[in-house]
Design a protein around this motif. Sequence first.
Motif, PDB file in Angstrom:
ATOM      1  N   THR A  35       0.836  -1.201   0.000  1.00 51.68           N
ATOM      2  CA  THR A  35       0.000   0.000   0.000  1.00 51.68           C
ATOM      3  C   THR A  35       0.871   1.251   0.000  1.00 51.68           C
ATOM      4  OG1 THR A  35      -1.766  -1.192   1.136  1.00 51.68           O
ATOM      5  CG2 THR A  35      -1.851   1.207   1.239  1.00 51.68           C
ATOM      6  N   THR A  36       1.960   1.206   0.736  1.00 49.80           N
ATOM      7  CA  THR A  36       2.910   2.313   0.748  1.00 49.80           C
ATOM      8  C   THR A  36       3.543   2.498  -0.623  1.00 49.80           C
ATOM      9  OG1 THR A  36       3.336   2.019   3.101  1.00 49.80           O
ATOM     10  CG2 THR A  36       5.025   3.173   1.846  1.00 49.80           C
ATOM     11  N   GLU A  37       3.831   1.390  -1.309  1.00 52.37           N
ATOM     12  CA  GLU A  37       4.361   1.472  -2.683  1.00 52.37           C
ATOM     13  C   GLU A  37       3.365   2.213  -3.582  1.00 52.37           C
ATOM     14  OE1 GLU A  37       7.263   0.463  -3.876  1.00 52.37           O
ATOM     15  OE2 GLU A  37       7.996  -1.096  -2.530  1.00 52.37           O
ATOM     16  N   ARG A  40       3.378   5.870  -2.756  1.00 52.09           N
ATOM     17  CA  ARG A  40       4.572   6.482  -3.343  1.00 52.09           C
ATOM     18  C   ARG A  40       4.357   6.737  -4.834  1.00 52.09           C
ATOM     19  NH1 ARG A  40       9.851   4.287  -5.194  1.00 52.09           N
ATOM     20  NH2 ARG A  40      11.430   5.872  -4.755  1.00 52.09           N
ATOM     21  N   TYR A  98       9.785  12.123   1.615  1.00 46.44           N
ATOM     22  CA  TYR A  98       8.983  10.914   1.839  1.00 46.44           C
ATOM     23  C   TYR A  98       9.871   9.667   1.768  1.00 46.44           C
ATOM     24  CZ  TYR A  98       5.250   7.460   1.220  1.00 46.44           C
ATOM     25  OH  TYR A  98       4.426   6.381   1.346  1.00 46.44           O
ATOM     26  N   TYR A 102      10.198   7.997   5.351  1.00 44.39           N
ATOM     27  CA  TYR A 102       9.188   6.952   5.553  1.00 44.39           C
ATOM     28  C   TYR A 102       9.413   5.716   4.689  1.00 44.39           C
ATOM     29  CZ  TYR A 102       4.597   4.905   6.400  1.00 44.39           C
ATOM     30  OH  TYR A 102       3.581   4.061   6.763  1.00 44.39           O
ATOM     31  N   TYR A 103       9.528   5.910   3.390  1.00 45.71           N
ATOM     32  CA  TYR A 103       9.536   4.780   2.465  1.00 45.71           C
ATOM     33  C   TYR A 103      10.737   3.847   2.670  1.00 45.71           C
ATOM     34  CZ  TYR A 103       9.751   2.202  -1.920  1.00 45.71           C
ATOM     35  OH  TYR A 103       9.838   1.214  -2.850  1.00 45.71           O
ATOM     36  N   PHE A 106      10.748   1.981   5.988  1.00 44.08           N
ATOM     37  CA  PHE A 106       9.710   0.939   5.968  1.00 44.08           C
ATOM     38  C   PHE A 106      10.216  -0.272   5.191  1.00 44.08           C
ATOM     39  CE2 PHE A 106       4.782   0.533   5.578  1.00 44.08           C
ATOM     40  CZ  PHE A 106       4.847  -0.813   5.893  1.00 44.08           C
TER      41      PHE A 106
END
Length: 150
Positions: A35-37, A40, A98, A102-103, A106
């Motif tokens: 979901t983070t991908e 991004r 970001y 974060y990315y 993670f």
Amino acid sequence: MSEYQDGPDHRHRRPPGVDDKTVEALGSLSKALETTERARGHLYSFHQLTGGADLELDRTVRLLREAGHARWADEVEREILGRNVIPGHWTFQIVEAYDDTYYRPFQELERGVVDALAQGRGHLYEAEMKEARRTAAHPDHTARPPATED
């Protein structure tokens, strides 16, 4: 035996001692990272769309001048063209922040958890779901492609 191998490859088999809750937790972590991908990707879309709009303003300014609207061309150029999207930031700076904040952390944490709890074997939850949903002997329900190494 068919040319297709039966059962998941070694990289997608649950290591000994890994329980159901751990596999479920790893699946949840993987889903969150996926979901983070996607988030991004949307951030990059924001970056590219905003940049494209800013470049289009060059055309806007030129056309306004050609149409005799120099005052409006000046205002677009002064007020919007090259403007920060948030104080002190263009979109590339938001993307960089970001990624750094974060990315990447993670990604690194997810890799560390999978390495520590599942011997580096990713997507165990999905691999086990695939096994549970396959139809035995159906050519389009094989565990893996032909001639893969185990």
